[in-house]
Design a protein around this motif. Sequence first.
Motif, PDB file in Angstrom:
ATOM      1  N   SER A   1       1.959 -27.707   8.165  1.00 49.36           N
ATOM      2  CA  SER A   1       2.213 -28.532   6.984  1.00 49.36           C
ATOM      3  C   SER A   1       2.538 -29.952   7.428  1.00 49.36           C
ATOM      4  O   SER A   1       3.170 -30.162   8.468  1.00 49.36           O
TER       5      SER A   1
ATOM      6  N   ASP B   1       4.017 -33.664   5.769  1.00 45.56           N
ATOM      7  CA  ASP B   1       4.639 -34.315   4.604  1.00 45.56           C
ATOM      8  C   ASP B   1       3.704 -35.316   3.945  1.00 45.56           C
ATOM      9  O   ASP B   1       3.658 -35.432   2.707  1.00 45.56           O
TER      10      ASP B   1
ATOM     11  N   HIS C   1       1.336 -33.690   1.437  1.00 44.68           N
ATOM     12  CA  HIS C   1       2.003 -33.348   0.173  1.00 44.68           C
ATOM     13  C   HIS C   1       2.210 -34.599  -0.673  1.00 44.68           C
ATOM     14  O   HIS C   1       2.049 -34.577  -1.903  1.00 44.68           O
TER      15      HIS C   1
ATOM     16  N   GLN D   1      -0.989 -35.487  -2.376  1.00 44.84           N
ATOM     17  CA  GLN D   1      -1.216 -34.679  -3.576  1.00 44.84           C
ATOM     18  C   GLN D   1      -0.420 -35.219  -4.764  1.00 44.84           C
ATOM     19  O   GLN D   1      -0.929 -35.304  -5.886  1.00 44.84           O
ATOM     20  N   ASP D   2       0.838 -35.613  -4.506  1.00 41.42           N
ATOM     21  CA  ASP D   2       1.644 -36.213  -5.572  1.00 41.42           C
ATOM     22  C   ASP D   2       1.031 -37.534  -6.038  1.00 41.42           C
ATOM     23  O   ASP D   2       1.065 -37.861  -7.238  1.00 41.42           O
TER      24      ASP D   2
ATOM     25  N   PRO E   1      -3.315 -30.608  -9.369  1.00 42.94           N
ATOM     26  CA  PRO E   1      -3.516 -29.504  -8.423  1.00 42.94           C
ATOM     27  C   PRO E   1      -4.303 -28.365  -9.055  1.00 42.94           C
ATOM     28  O   PRO E   1      -4.278 -28.158 -10.270  1.00 42.94           O
TER      29      PRO E   1
ATOM     30  N   SER F   1      -6.843 -30.747  -6.814  1.00 40.47           N
ATOM     31  CA  SER F   1      -6.414 -30.929  -5.430  1.00 40.47           C
ATOM     32  C   SER F   1      -5.759 -29.666  -4.901  1.00 40.47           C
ATOM     33  O   SER F   1      -5.257 -28.833  -5.672  1.00 40.47           O
TER      34      SER F   1
ATOM     35  N   PHE G   1      -4.681 -27.461  -0.819  1.00 36.70           N
ATOM     36  CA  PHE G   1      -4.879 -27.275   0.618  1.00 36.70           C
ATOM     37  C   PHE G   1      -6.014 -26.288   0.819  1.00 36.70           C
ATOM     38  O   PHE G   1      -6.045 -25.221   0.208  1.00 36.70           O
TER      39      PHE G   1
ATOM     40  N   PHE H   1      -6.403 -30.923   3.609  1.00 36.31           N
ATOM     41  CA  PHE H   1      -6.192 -31.132   2.177  1.00 36.31           C
ATOM     42  C   PHE H   1      -7.474 -31.600   1.512  1.00 36.31           C
ATOM     43  O   PHE H   1      -8.197 -32.438   2.045  1.00 36.31           O
TER      44      PHE H   1
END
Length: 536
Positions: free
Chosen positions: A156, A158, A161, A164-165, A174, A186, A188, A345
Amino acid sequence: MTEQLSGDYDYVIVGGGTAGCVLANRLSEDPGNRVLLLEAGGNDRYHWVHIPVGYLYCIGNPRVDWMMKTAAEPGLNGRSLVYPRGKVLGGCTSINGMIYMRGQAADYDGWRQMGNTGWGWDDVLPYFRKSEDHHKGESELHGAGGEWKVTTQRLSWDILHAFQDAAKEFGYLPTEDFNSGSNEGSGFFEVNQNNGVRWNTTKAFLRPAMKRPNLRVLTHAMTDRLILDGKRVTGVAFRHKGRPVTVTARREVLLAAGAINSPKLLELSGIGQPDRLSALGITPVHDLPGVGENLQDHLQIRTVFKVSGTETLNEKANSLLGRLGIGLEYALSRSGPLSMAPSQFGLFTKSDPALATPDLEYHVQPLSTDRLGDPLHPFPAITVSVCNLRPDSVGDCHITQNSPDPQPDIRLNYLSADRDKLVAVAAIKQARQIMTADALKPYDPREFLPGPSIRSDADLLQEAGNIATTIFHPVGTCKMGNDPMAVVSPELKVHGLDGLRVIDASIMPRIVSGNTASPVIMIAEKAADMIRSSSG
């Protein structure tokens, strides 16, 4: 002296790649079938094939890559691209990005609407499910217990992520499943791995089948041409470790050499455009003008943004301590950067809101480099690649000599269509927009490629030609259909010939809206069923 390979075979499969391994398994399930699989490359027992990040060391490595190149591309400002193709059992599933993606339901419904009966979404979904072993288990959309493992990634970041936000701020929401028939949104990427190790079609389909006495597999077997008796293909002439050999197929020869090499073998056998073949000293035996035409691929534009206040692979890989930590993490838990697919991603969006389905696919990576295989940049950065899923630009692939050894002339004609130019510019603008989101402000993203000074549409298109590269999805060169340029029927039989089918990415009449490996497995699964039903 040419040797006759001992014994008779019902089916001879040319190509031990993505499709060939599936066919070898399914056809040898019947103990009454004698099956021969010919692979021009070697076996897959090379450690970088199996360690997921090893794709960096497989692409451009003559041990496992045919080391092809495209012709100089006018749309890419005269650049020729490296064009990796798997030179190993498992084919491109041994060197690819491991992303499990089917495309969109509309892709397959479009194939059916083009006259390819039996290839709509509802027709092909059972074949996707048949071989699938999905990490969430069986459902209406997914299979469990099959050969093709589909799992989540084991690391993972950061910054991903946060991306994505950031996408959410612009309405790109998502999705729980890229493979439901609609891949909009969106998430992973799911990957073809098993406990942090690459899962190729050799492991999934071929190795279990090799225990059967009715399947023989030959590596280092370079096919020279198909053998014809009138309008029937009866066998194959090839070289095994340099020695000429011929073999007979009592039922069918199955050409599964891929979108580049399947048309090549047809042309070497006198099947294709007569004038083109005659000019090379090849006697035309069957006029089929579509051979080698209709070549399509996904071109990705690699935008790069420097970031700060977060970790990317660039720092880890450029430090001795970081590399030691990466190696230890993988050795202990099969996780961390060595277990990562090239892209973790994904995001599917529309270049134009008027479109019915997404036409852009993002591959977002917590790393950056000038080009694949080069050292990572000495600063923290992410790559936000965007590709046009349904390009209008079409190319071709043809032999230039009467010899199986040279690669064909590969011309994609990237960015030659006006609409593709518009989509390329829109893709860069959309990627830039996402990177301005509040969610990414803590990481202070600064554009590195194409560069903040590139502003006008004309300059953006010019720069796209400088930084865009293939995402290795060639298809279409033996397209399925019933029109004058079609090479195979919806049963994948070569038009006008008996005893020959083409079963690989070359049969796609139109490229799918996503990564191509798993669609090729589906094609092979469906083909195996058609072959078995016709032989009964």
